[in-house]
Motif scaffolding. Structure first.
Motif, PDB file in Angstrom:
ATOM      1  N   MET A   1      10.652   1.893  -4.678  1.00 28.43           N
ATOM      2  CA  MET A   1       9.248   1.920  -4.292  1.00 28.43           C
ATOM      3  C   MET A   1       9.119   1.481  -2.840  1.00 28.43           C
ATOM      4  SD  MET A   1       7.545   0.298  -7.669  1.00 28.43           S
ATOM      5  CE  MET A   1       8.221   0.771  -9.227  1.00 28.43           C
ATOM      6  N   SER A   2       8.159   2.042  -2.189  1.00 26.60           N
ATOM      7  CA  SER A   2       8.011   1.805  -0.761  1.00 26.60           C
ATOM      8  C   SER A   2       7.037   0.681  -0.470  1.00 26.60           C
ATOM      9  CB  SER A   2       7.519   3.088  -0.092  1.00 26.60           C
ATOM     10  OG  SER A   2       7.180   2.842   1.238  1.00 26.60           O
ATOM     11  N   LEU A   3       7.402  -0.128   0.512  1.00 27.98           N
ATOM     12  CA  LEU A   3       6.477  -1.164   0.971  1.00 27.98           C
ATOM     13  C   LEU A   3       5.291  -0.547   1.686  1.00 27.98           C
ATOM     14  CD1 LEU A   3       8.999  -3.761   2.388  1.00 27.98           C
ATOM     15  CD2 LEU A   3       7.736  -3.878   0.262  1.00 27.98           C
ATOM     16  N   ALA A   4       5.445   0.705   2.123  1.00 28.73           N
ATOM     17  CA  ALA A   4       4.392   1.357   2.888  1.00 28.73           C
ATOM     18  C   ALA A   4       3.477   2.211   2.004  1.00 28.73           C
ATOM     19  CB  ALA A   4       5.014   2.218   3.980  1.00 28.73           C
ATOM     20  N   HIS A  34      12.023  -4.962  -4.276  1.00 25.23           N
ATOM     21  CA  HIS A  34      12.671  -5.509  -3.088  1.00 25.23           C
ATOM     22  C   HIS A  34      12.869  -7.015  -3.235  1.00 25.23           C
ATOM     23  CE1 HIS A  34      12.032  -1.812  -0.818  1.00 25.23           C
ATOM     24  NE2 HIS A  34      10.841  -1.779  -1.371  1.00 25.23           N
ATOM     25  N   GLY A  35      13.913  -7.509  -2.617  1.00 22.30           N
ATOM     26  CA  GLY A  35      14.090  -8.941  -2.477  1.00 22.30           C
ATOM     27  C   GLY A  35      13.276  -9.436  -1.292  1.00 22.30           C
ATOM     28  N   PHE A  36      13.071 -10.735  -1.239  1.00 21.59           N
ATOM     29  CA  PHE A  36      12.292 -11.306  -0.148  1.00 21.59           C
ATOM     30  C   PHE A  36      13.119 -11.362   1.129  1.00 21.59           C
ATOM     31  CE2 PHE A  36      10.893 -14.690   2.616  1.00 21.59           C
ATOM     32  CZ  PHE A  36       9.523 -14.478   2.665  1.00 21.59           C
ATOM     33  N   SER A  37      12.509 -10.917   2.213  1.00 23.98           N
ATOM     34  CA  SER A  37      13.040 -11.127   3.556  1.00 23.98           C
ATOM     35  C   SER A  37      11.840 -11.105   4.493  1.00 23.98           C
ATOM     36  CB  SER A  37      14.055 -10.049   3.956  1.00 23.98           C
ATOM     37  OG  SER A  37      13.407  -8.818   4.190  1.00 23.98           O
ATOM     38  N   ARG A  38      11.977 -11.737   5.646  1.00 24.21           N
ATOM     39  CA  ARG A  38      10.864 -11.753   6.600  1.00 24.21           C
ATOM     40  C   ARG A  38      10.468 -10.341   7.045  1.00 24.21           C
ATOM     41  NH1 ARG A  38       8.379 -16.477   6.139  1.00 24.21           N
ATOM     42  NH2 ARG A  38       9.830 -18.190   6.191  1.00 24.21           N
ATOM     43  N   PRO A  39      11.432  -9.466   7.378  1.00 27.00           N
ATOM     44  CA  PRO A  39      11.037  -8.110   7.774  1.00 27.00           C
ATOM     45  C   PRO A  39      10.277  -7.363   6.661  1.00 27.00           C
ATOM     46  CG  PRO A  39      13.277  -8.541   8.475  1.00 27.00           C
ATOM     47  CD  PRO A  39      12.871  -9.687   7.586  1.00 27.00           C
ATOM     48  N   LYS A  40      10.719  -7.534   5.421  1.00 24.94           N
ATOM     49  CA  LYS A  40      10.018  -6.873   4.319  1.00 24.94           C
ATOM     50  C   LYS A  40       8.632  -7.467   4.118  1.00 24.94           C
ATOM     51  CE  LYS A  40      14.089  -5.203   2.040  1.00 24.94           C
ATOM     52  NZ  LYS A  40      15.119  -5.463   1.077  1.00 24.94           N
ATOM     53  N   MET A  41       8.518  -8.772   4.289  1.00 24.41           N
ATOM     54  CA  MET A  41       7.216  -9.411   4.164  1.00 24.41           C
ATOM     55  C   MET A  41       6.271  -8.888   5.248  1.00 24.41           C
ATOM     56  SD  MET A  41       6.122 -13.427   4.130  1.00 24.41           S
ATOM     57  CE  MET A  41       6.369 -13.646   5.877  1.00 24.41           C
ATOM     58  N   ARG A  42       6.756  -8.746   6.467  1.00 30.32           N
ATOM     59  CA  ARG A  42       5.910  -8.222   7.550  1.00 30.32           C
ATOM     60  C   ARG A  42       5.474  -6.778   7.264  1.00 30.32           C
ATOM     61  NH1 ARG A  42       9.255 -11.664  10.561  1.00 30.32           N
ATOM     62  NH2 ARG A  42      10.800 -10.055  10.980  1.00 30.32           N
ATOM     63  N   ALA A  43       6.392  -5.972   6.753  1.00 30.50           N
ATOM     64  CA  ALA A  43       6.046  -4.594   6.397  1.00 30.50           C
ATOM     65  C   ALA A  43       4.996  -4.572   5.293  1.00 30.50           C
ATOM     66  CB  ALA A  43       7.292  -3.829   5.969  1.00 30.50           C
ATOM     67  N   LYS A  46       1.477  -5.260   6.629  1.00 27.84           N
ATOM     68  CA  LYS A  46       0.825  -4.095   7.233  1.00 27.84           C
ATOM     69  C   LYS A  46       0.187  -3.222   6.152  1.00 27.84           C
ATOM     70  CE  LYS A  46       3.696  -3.948  11.317  1.00 27.84           C
ATOM     71  NZ  LYS A  46       4.701  -3.238  12.090  1.00 27.84           N
ATOM     72  N   THR A  47       0.891  -3.056   5.061  1.00 31.51           N
ATOM     73  CA  THR A  47       0.356  -2.263   3.962  1.00 31.51           C
ATOM     74  C   THR A  47      -0.848  -2.955   3.329  1.00 31.51           C
ATOM     75  OG1 THR A  47       2.555  -1.359   3.561  1.00 31.51           O
ATOM     76  CG2 THR A  47       0.939  -1.111   1.793  1.00 31.51           C
ATOM     77  N   LEU A  48      -0.818  -4.277   3.238  1.00 32.48           N
ATOM     78  CA  LEU A  48      -1.963  -5.013   2.690  1.00 32.48           C
ATOM     79  C   LEU A  48      -3.219  -4.753   3.518  1.00 32.48           C
ATOM     80  CD1 LEU A  48      -0.290  -8.443   1.831  1.00 32.48           C
ATOM     81  CD2 LEU A  48      -1.054  -6.677   0.220  1.00 32.48           C
ATOM     82  N   GLY A  49      -3.057  -4.678   4.829  1.00 35.39           N
ATOM     83  CA  GLY A  49      -4.193  -4.367   5.692  1.00 35.39           C
ATOM     84  C   GLY A  49      -4.774  -3.001   5.373  1.00 35.39           C
ATOM     85  N   ALA A  50      -3.915  -2.014   5.161  1.00 40.54           N
ATOM     86  CA  ALA A  50      -4.378  -0.664   4.819  1.00 40.54           C
ATOM     87  C   ALA A  50      -5.080  -0.656   3.464  1.00 40.54           C
ATOM     88  CB  ALA A  50      -3.199   0.307   4.812  1.00 40.54           C
ATOM     89  N   VAL A  51      -4.532  -1.392   2.509  1.00 44.14           N
ATOM     90  CA  VAL A  51      -5.152  -1.485   1.181  1.00 44.14           C
ATOM     91  C   VAL A  51      -6.564  -2.056   1.307  1.00 44.14           C
ATOM     92  CG1 VAL A  51      -5.046  -2.713  -1.037  1.00 44.14           C
ATOM     93  CG2 VAL A  51      -2.983  -1.625  -0.100  1.00 44.14           C
ATOM     94  N   ASP A  52      -6.711  -3.108   2.083  1.00 44.44           N
ATOM     95  CA  ASP A  52      -8.028  -3.731   2.221  1.00 44.44           C
ATOM     96  C   ASP A  52      -9.009  -2.865   2.999  1.00 44.44           C
ATOM     97  OD1 ASP A  52      -7.662  -5.883   0.596  1.00 44.44           O
ATOM     98  OD2 ASP A  52      -7.253  -7.300   2.202  1.00 44.44           O
ATOM     99  N   ARG A  53      -8.536  -2.160   4.001  1.00 40.23           N
ATOM    100  CA  ARG A  53      -9.443  -1.249   4.734  1.00 40.23           C
ATOM    101  C   ARG A  53      -9.976  -0.162   3.806  1.00 40.23           C
ATOM    102  NH1 ARG A  53      -5.680  -2.358   8.565  1.00 40.23           N
ATOM    103  NH2 ARG A  53      -4.448  -0.483   8.145  1.00 40.23           N
ATOM    104  N   ASP A  54      -9.088   0.409   3.006  1.00 37.02           N
ATOM    105  CA  ASP A  54      -9.505   1.451   2.064  1.00 37.02           C
ATOM    106  C   ASP A  54     -10.449   0.889   1.006  1.00 37.02           C
ATOM    107  OD1 ASP A  54      -7.882   3.222   3.462  1.00 37.02           O
ATOM    108  OD2 ASP A  54      -6.287   3.219   1.951  1.00 37.02           O
ATOM    109  N   GLY A  55     -10.139  -0.292   0.495  1.00 38.97           N
ATOM    110  CA  GLY A  55     -10.998  -0.918  -0.508  1.00 38.97           C
ATOM    111  C   GLY A  55     -12.369  -1.253   0.041  1.00 38.97           C
ATOM    112  N   ALA A  56     -12.414  -1.739   1.267  1.00 40.40           N
ATOM    113  CA  ALA A  56     -13.703  -2.070   1.894  1.00 40.40           C
ATOM    114  C   ALA A  56     -14.570  -0.822   2.020  1.00 40.40           C
ATOM    115  CB  ALA A  56     -13.480  -2.719   3.257  1.00 40.40           C
ATOM    116  N   ALA A  57     -13.950   0.308   2.316  1.00 40.37           N
ATOM    117  CA  ALA A  57     -14.704   1.567   2.425  1.00 40.37           C
ATOM    118  C   ALA A  57     -15.309   1.967   1.084  1.00 40.37           C
ATOM    119  CB  ALA A  57     -13.801   2.674   2.961  1.00 40.37           C
TER     120      ALA A  57
END
Length: 123
Positions: A1-4, A34-43, A46-57
């Motif tokens: 599954m993709s983080l994006a 996925h296992g936890f890593s800082r790069p994966k958490m950062r990715a 970014k996806t969480l921001g997209a989820v919230d923008r879509d939900g707000a709409a």
């Protein structure tokens, strides 16, 4: 599954909201395969921001606030800086009782909204 994949991430967050509990970054990453890593958490962030923008709409409460650090149950720095707190006019501390109360209020909105949605009572 993709983080994006915002739809996949959203599905996990809606499930957590409907069940009335937040997820740690590690828990959500594990659910996404996925296992936890800082790069994966950062990715993921970014996806969480997209989820919230879509939900707000769609007029939905935010879901990113449900993703928290294991250490203190609060969202990470990115949430405080890149939208979450700022979008709600909060300018207080990012840790401690005041931050916890602020986050709990936003989480409760999501819990209430998705509990009602799960029961099919949203108009």
């Amino acid at each position: 599954m993709s983080l994006a994949d915002p739809d996949e991430v959203r599905a996990h967050l809606v499930g957590a909201a409907a069940a009335g509990h937040p997820l740690t970054y590690s828990e959500l990453l594990a659910r996404l395969g996925h296992g936890f890593s800082r790069p994966k958490m950062r990715a993921l962030c970014k996806t969480l921001g997209a989820v919230d923008r879509d939900g707000a709409a769609r007029g939905e409460p935010e879901l990113a606030v449900l993703v928290v650090r294991q250490s203190d149950g609060l969202p990470g720095q990115g949430w405080w800086v890149d939208g979450g707190a700022r979008d709600h006019g909060y300018d207080g501390p990012w840790e401690g009782p005041r931050a916890a109360a602020f986050v709990a209020g936003l989480q409760q909105r999501a819990f209430d909204y998705w509990a009602v949605a799960r029961e099919g009572r949203l108009d």
